[in-house]
Design a protein around this motif. Structure first.
Motif, mmCIF file in Angstrom:
data_model
loop_
_atom_site.group_PDB
_atom_site.id
_atom_site.type_symbol
_atom_site.label_atom_id
_atom_site.label_comp_id
_atom_site.label_asym_id
_atom_site.label_seq_id
_atom_site.Cartn_x
_atom_site.Cartn_y
_atom_site.Cartn_z
ATOM 1 N N PRO A 276 -45.948 -25.652 28.951
ATOM 2 C CA PRO A 276 -44.803 -24.954 29.536
ATOM 3 C C PRO A 276 -43.935 -24.272 28.478
ATOM 4 C CG PRO A 276 -45.106 -27.067 30.608
ATOM 5 C CD PRO A 276 -46.090 -27.020 29.473
ATOM 6 N N ALA A 277 -43.686 -24.952 27.365
ATOM 7 C CA ALA A 277 -42.855 -24.354 26.319
ATOM 8 C C ALA A 277 -43.532 -23.126 25.718
ATOM 9 C CB ALA A 277 -42.562 -25.386 25.226
ATOM 10 N N ILE A 278 -44.845 -23.202 25.542
ATOM 11 C CA ILE A 278 -45.585 -22.072 24.975
ATOM 12 C C ILE A 278 -45.518 -20.871 25.919
ATOM 13 C CG2 ILE A 278 -47.911 -21.275 24.364
ATOM 14 C CD1 ILE A 278 -48.362 -24.300 23.430
ATOM 15 N N LEU A 279 -45.677 -21.143 27.226
ATOM 16 C CA LEU A 279 -45.621 -20.050 28.206
ATOM 17 C C LEU A 279 -44.208 -19.473 28.323
ATOM 18 C CD1 LEU A 279 -47.771 -20.955 31.330
ATOM 19 C CD2 LEU A 279 -48.105 -19.130 29.672
ATOM 20 N N ALA A 280 -43.202 -20.246 27.960
ATOM 21 C CA ALA A 280 -41.816 -19.768 28.039
ATOM 22 C C ALA A 280 -41.442 -18.909 26.840
ATOM 23 C CB ALA A 280 -40.859 -20.962 28.136
ATOM 24 N N THR A 281 -42.393 -18.741 25.908
ATOM 25 C CA THR A 281 -42.115 -18.061 24.642
ATOM 26 C C THR A 281 -42.826 -16.712 24.591
ATOM 27 O OG1 THR A 281 -42.040 -20.249 23.641
ATOM 28 C CG2 THR A 281 -42.154 -18.374 22.139
#
Lengths: 346, 346
Positions: A276-281
């Motif tokens: 999720p954090a990677i996709l939010a970046t």
């Protein structure tokens, strides 16, 4: 006395010559200092929450038994490192002696908090912990502790209570690293997403981001109660309620808040936030993982599986000047201070 | 057909709407492609070593039973993801169809290797794996696979055998990230320590460091046999034999090689290298962890305990252009090529 190591290797009694102090079974807590060391007269030990919980569970809350075990650990190991959890805590005290080669910038009489773990700090207790009933993580104590040549201690400020200052110092690595990372975007109005934006490290990270010039600051929180903490504070420009473990749900929830950001900061202590954090970046952006629940392989393979060109940083709790910087953020931002003071009285 | 997701969410059949393809139980491997997808005619599957070992152990090496289970997994899940290990592998094939909106730069007829895991790649097998005896990770197969809008595939070069090219591509993220990191030191003759310098990712990292201008390149290896592989190659300016898990021993062994470096690259797949790598790094320097054995908390807390101002990167296996860059390094460096060819015949 032979030469000292800036990392305290000279105080490792067991196993000799192989371990750093944290991994050692026994340290030498003698009060005499090497030329680069500092001795501190203890005022309060703050046991790590995980350590205290283990001790309390083991002794079913019997304060006398908990106290006896803490005394036994310190007497046996020369440090307060819980043998089950491996964790320690921090301490408050007064500087009693400063070696002529110390570079920590401390003076005799300074009231300080140590920001390195008790799990690696030589420690001796002299009062039998007679003022502690064993109930709670805060342990009034007499005795001394040793800081090595390379260590971290912060002077307690006069204008804040020790409890408030400690709470800020406990998470001070996060805002410092956020500010350092954003400075590489100087002049470009970078954007930030903070997962867990209403928490301690999260709210300080948002304050650091504002100070470092981030014009879009998105706080992701888990429910309306957390969102209410941030409403009207100006810390975040957008507050989004979403499950930080759900990659698609999070990505969708971020769309009305401007989508992926240049920097994503993970401040929620739950597993499964890596993808999720990677996709939010945004492509070419950075993720800083401050959560100890982060899984290294999930982050590395997760980015590869998404063909995501993101820089992923392990949230190092140490950045030079981090405690002073976090305290300045608190002093300069009434909303952050109110958030922290609310937590003090929870 | 409704819109497609660049991450392949539109092909997730179970659980619908919640998972990315890697976490999904079942994918839709239909051969018809969405406008941003690519279909590949399969030539060979290369099962992940951990996955093949699990299958072989489970069936005590019975090739027919192993083959039957691989066929069953692919038929049931629509992808080759070992349900026990969670891992997949990669494949070689020929591009059969390219959607009009694909941005992967592939053309019909290109012979390619996919660099995203089989654990997230829609896959159908049509020949019953009749040409595979179940013995070994290399599986000749007929059928098709699907690449999503955002994926990674590399054309197989004409001048290298597929086995050699695959071995290079398997570790191509490391040299690309090393080169990118060192470029931030442009003109300053940065220094590099590579833990595991004689291995595949380690030797390519050294070659990348040389190309990026690192004038001091220290390879740490575990024994004389590994040191001999590097002697006379010019890849490293210093070869040091040391245990990468021993923080003090490593630090001491590095002294004659110039001490801590601006960049430390961890390429050894053993646990406990976090604090040694941090101690091997100069203040203000960077550690890149490429080992899947890296423990996140050990790195974060280890740096804090040492008051070490180092930037710690999670080794993302994806950097744009990484496969082409690694192949160029191999072509341009006869010593690296010899090292890899030696490993091919082990």
């Amino acid at each position: 006395m032979s030469g000292s190591s800036p990392f305290g290797v000279h105080r490792v009694l067991e196993p000799v010559g192989e371990s750093l102090p944290q991994a050692a079974r026994v340290l030498d807590p003698r009060p005499e200092i090497w030329p680069d060391e500092v001795r501190i007269d203890i005022e309060t030990l703050n046991l790590d929450a995980a350590s205290y919980r283990q001790l309390s569970d083991k002794h079913t809350g019997d304060g006398d038994a908990i106290r006896a075990e803490v005394l036994d650990i310190v007497a046996t190991r020369g440090k307060m490192q819980n043998p089950v959890t491996g964790s320690g805590g921090m301490l408050i005290g007064t500087v009693a002696e400063v070696g002529p080669q110390s570079t920590l910038g401390l003076e005799v009489g300074d009231r300080v908090a140590t920001l390195v773990s008790l799990s690696l700090t030589p420690l001796a207790i002299t009062d039998g912990l007679e003022r502690w009933d064993g109930a709670g993580e805060r342990v009034p104590a007499r005795g001394h502790a040793i800081l090595f040549g390379r260590s971290i201690a912060a002077k307690l400020p006069d204008d804040l209570t020790p409890e408030l200052a400690l709470m800020v110092m406990d998470v001070c690595g996060a805002p410092a690293l956020v500010a350092r990372t954003l400075r590489t975007y100087a002049g470009e109005s970078p954007s930030v997403v903070v997962l867990g934006g209403a928490g301690k490290s999260g709210s300080l990270s948002l304050a650091a981001a504002a100070e470092a010039g981030a014009t879009r600051r998105v706080a992701v929180v888990r429910d309306a109660a957390e969102a209410a903490l941030l409403e009207g504070t100006g810390l975040a420009t957008h507050v989004v309620i979403a499950d930080a473990r759900n990659p698609l749900g999070l990505a969708e929830a971020l769309v009305p808040a401007g989508g992926p950001a240049d920097l994503t900061v993970v401040c929620v202590d739950v597993t499964g936030c890596e993808q999720p954090a990677i996709l939010a970046t945004a492509e070419g952006g950075t993720v800083i993982f401050f959560s100890m629940a982060t899984n290294f392989a999930a982050a590395a393979l997760g980015a590869e599986g998404l063909a995501a060109d993101v820089t992923m940083l392990v949230g190092n709790g140490y950045v030079p000047g981090h405690a002073a910087y976090a305290l300045e953020l608190l002093r300069g931002n009434a909303e952050v201070r109110r958030l922290f003071e609310t937590r003090l009285h929870e």
